[in-house]
Design a protein around this motif. Structure first.
Motif, PDB file in Angstrom:
ATOM      1  N   MET A  69     -15.826  16.677 -65.631  1.00 19.98           N
ATOM      2  CA  MET A  69     -16.599  17.881 -65.915  1.00 19.98           C
ATOM      3  C   MET A  69     -16.860  17.978 -67.420  1.00 19.98           C
ATOM      4  N   PRO A  70     -18.071  18.378 -67.816  1.00 18.23           N
ATOM      5  CA  PRO A  70     -18.375  18.488 -69.244  1.00 18.23           C
ATOM      6  C   PRO A  70     -17.656  19.660 -69.890  1.00 18.23           C
ATOM      7  N   LEU A  71     -17.594  19.612 -71.201  1.00 14.64           N
ATOM      8  CA  LEU A  71     -17.035  20.714 -71.976  1.00 14.64           C
ATOM      9  C   LEU A  71     -18.198  21.621 -72.354  1.00 14.64           C
ATOM     10  N   SER A  72     -18.240  22.805 -71.774  1.00 18.80           N
ATOM     11  CA  SER A  72     -19.325  23.737 -72.054  1.00 18.80           C
ATOM     12  C   SER A  72     -19.092  24.436 -73.388  1.00 18.80           C
ATOM     13  N   LYS A  73     -20.109  25.129 -73.871  1.00 17.87           N
ATOM     14  CA  LYS A  73     -19.946  25.843 -75.143  1.00 17.87           C
ATOM     15  C   LYS A  73     -18.962  26.993 -74.989  1.00 17.87           C
ATOM     16  N   LYS A  95      -9.584  16.657 -80.840  1.00 19.01           N
ATOM     17  CA  LYS A  95      -8.333  17.379 -80.597  1.00 19.01           C
ATOM     18  C   LYS A  95      -8.324  17.960 -79.196  1.00 19.01           C
ATOM     19  N   PHE A  96      -9.450  18.509 -78.763  1.00 16.98           N
ATOM     20  CA  PHE A  96      -9.536  19.054 -77.413  1.00 16.98           C
ATOM     21  C   PHE A  96      -9.338  17.952 -76.369  1.00 16.98           C
ATOM     22  N   ASP A  97      -9.937  16.788 -76.599  1.00 17.26           N
ATOM     23  CA  ASP A  97      -9.767  15.667 -75.673  1.00 17.26           C
ATOM     24  C   ASP A  97      -8.300  15.268 -75.574  1.00 17.26           C
ATOM     25  N   GLU A  98      -7.643  15.252 -76.720  1.00 17.60           N
ATOM     26  CA  GLU A  98      -6.220  14.891 -76.753  1.00 17.60           C
ATOM     27  C   GLU A  98      -5.390  15.898 -75.962  1.00 17.60           C
ATOM     28  N   ILE A  99      -5.667  17.174 -76.161  1.00 17.89           N
ATOM     29  CA  ILE A  99      -4.927  18.226 -75.463  1.00 17.89           C
ATOM     30  C   ILE A  99      -5.148  18.161 -73.957  1.00 17.89           C
ATOM     31  N   LEU A 100      -6.397  17.961 -73.559  1.00 11.68           N
ATOM     32  CA  LEU A 100      -6.732  17.940 -72.137  1.00 11.68           C
ATOM     33  C   LEU A 100      -6.260  16.673 -71.435  1.00 11.68           C
ATOM     34  N   SER A 101      -5.889  15.666 -72.199  1.00 14.52           N
ATOM     35  CA  SER A 101      -5.356  14.432 -71.605  1.00 14.52           C
ATOM     36  C   SER A 101      -3.874  14.572 -71.266  1.00 14.52           C
ATOM     37  N   LYS A 107      -4.234  26.428 -75.775  1.00 17.62           N
ATOM     38  CA  LYS A 107      -3.512  26.588 -74.504  1.00 17.62           C
ATOM     39  C   LYS A 107      -4.420  27.210 -73.454  1.00 17.62           C
ATOM     40  N   SER A 108      -5.217  28.177 -73.867  1.00 18.72           N
ATOM     41  CA  SER A 108      -6.152  28.822 -72.956  1.00 18.72           C
ATOM     42  C   SER A 108      -7.162  27.817 -72.407  1.00 18.72           C
ATOM     43  N   LEU A 109      -7.615  26.916 -73.264  1.00 18.18           N
ATOM     44  CA  LEU A 109      -8.529  25.858 -72.829  1.00 18.18           C
ATOM     45  C   LEU A 109      -7.856  24.979 -71.792  1.00 18.18           C
ATOM     46  N   TRP A 110      -6.612  24.573 -72.064  1.00 19.65           N
ATOM     47  CA  TRP A 110      -5.867  23.698 -71.142  1.00 19.65           C
ATOM     48  C   TRP A 110      -5.692  24.403 -69.795  1.00 19.65           C
ATOM     49  N   LEU A 111      -5.328  25.673 -69.818  1.00 17.01           N
ATOM     50  CA  LEU A 111      -5.124  26.412 -68.579  1.00 17.01           C
ATOM     51  C   LEU A 111      -6.421  26.515 -67.780  1.00 17.01           C
ATOM     52  N   LYS A 112      -7.513  26.761 -68.456  1.00 18.73           N
ATOM     53  CA  LYS A 112      -8.805  26.889 -67.782  1.00 18.73           C
ATOM     54  C   LYS A 112      -9.182  25.602 -67.058  1.00 18.73           C
ATOM     55  N   LEU A 172     -16.270  26.896 -73.118  1.00 23.19           N
ATOM     56  CA  LEU A 172     -14.955  26.251 -73.196  1.00 23.19           C
ATOM     57  C   LEU A 172     -14.637  25.855 -74.632  1.00 23.19           C
ATOM     58  N   TYR A 173     -15.654  25.452 -75.364  1.00 21.14           N
ATOM     59  CA  TYR A 173     -15.459  25.112 -76.780  1.00 21.14           C
ATOM     60  C   TYR A 173     -14.968  26.335 -77.544  1.00 21.14           C
ATOM     61  N   ILE A 174     -15.613  27.478 -77.329  1.00 18.53           N
ATOM     62  CA  ILE A 174     -15.207  28.715 -77.994  1.00 18.53           C
ATOM     63  C   ILE A 174     -13.808  29.125 -77.539  1.00 18.53           C
TER      64      ILE A 174
END
Length: 258
Positions: free
Chosen positions: A1-5, A186-192, A16-21, A7-9
């Motif tokens: 799934m792509p990273l939407s704007k 950084k987001f890619d690293e966290i989501l991995s 952590k909120s991004l990871w949970l989502k 999700l970026y915000i």
């Protein structure tokens, strides 16, 4: 799934909120009546703003992003000058531009907000759009935030040109570009990661937006009681978190000064 704007915000506000989502969405709360009302207002304001740029083509959200992106390319190639909800994707980052204008000098990004003032988060929102479009090879000549002008007083007829304020934030957006690839990495690293980030509660739980993971982070993980030091009126937020950081959570934890 792509990273939407969005999700970026979200990730800028709290990783952590991004990871949970993305990884554990079942712990997030559904929007309440107030949040839904804000969303509905934003939709209505967006519709009105589109009337500032008449005769545009609207791309209806279908969930088929590939089809939407292909339609945008077709419209631009055909010479369409105004597109509403224009969808673009670069390297797994998906954005939808509220009002896209194609001029002789390049593309103009118009982001519509229902607030009465320019906020820092709006610049981040527009910056990721600029990043995607410029990375795709489009020449972005200008980026605008369109918001409500609080000085406008309506007469019998609604005057859209006076209702809205258009602010050029191109330079602020350009200044953000250098850091975006680092943020995305950084987001890619966290989501991995399989384990959620260890991030404590803090002012970021409500700023710039109230987080839908509050119940999970505050009450299930941190056991913040229904009534706590966070319910003390007239006490600054930073002082509340200062007390929390020192182990003071309940009212009876507060020591009276002699």
């Amino acid at each position: 799934m792509p990273l939407s704007k969005s999700l970026y915000i979200r990730g800028l506000q709290c990783e952590k909120s991004l990871w949970l989502k993305k990884k554990k969405p079942e712990v997030l709360q559904a929007p309440g009546e107030n949040a839904q009302a804000v969303f509905d207002t934003g939709t209505s304001v967006g519709e009105l703003a589109c009337e500032l740029f008449s005769s545009g083509e609207r791309i209806e959200f279908s969930g088929d992003f590939d089809a939407q992106i292909a339609k945008i390319k077709e419209l631009i190639k055909r010479g369409t000058r105004v597109i509403y909800e224009a969808t673009f994707c670069f390297d797994g980052v998906l954005v939808m531009v509220d009002i896209l204008r194609i001029g002789v000098d390049g593309i103009i990004i118009n982001e519509v907000k229902s607030s009465t003032a320019l906020k820092d988060v709006y610049i981040d929102d527009a910056a990721i759009q600029y990043y995607v479009l410029s990375s795709l090879g489009y020449e972005v000549s200008r980026v605008n935030i369109i918001h409500i002008d609080s000085t406008y007083t309506r007469d019998e007829t609604l005057e859209l040109e006076k209702l809205f304020c258009v602010q050029d934030i191109t330079e602020q957006v350009k200044q953000k570009q250098r850091d975006i690839p680092k943020i995305l990495n950084k987001f890619d690293e966290i989501l991995s990661q399989n384990n959620e980030p260890s991030i404590d509660i803090g002012p970021h739980c409500t700023s710039p937006y109230p987080c839908d993971a509050r119940e999970y982070c505050w009450h299930k993980q941190r056991a913040i009681p229904e009534y706590s030091i966070f319910d003390i009126s007239r006490l600054r937020s930073d002082k509340k978190f200062e007390l929390y950081g020192s182990g003071v959570i309940k009212f009876n934890n507060i020591k009276r000064s002699k």
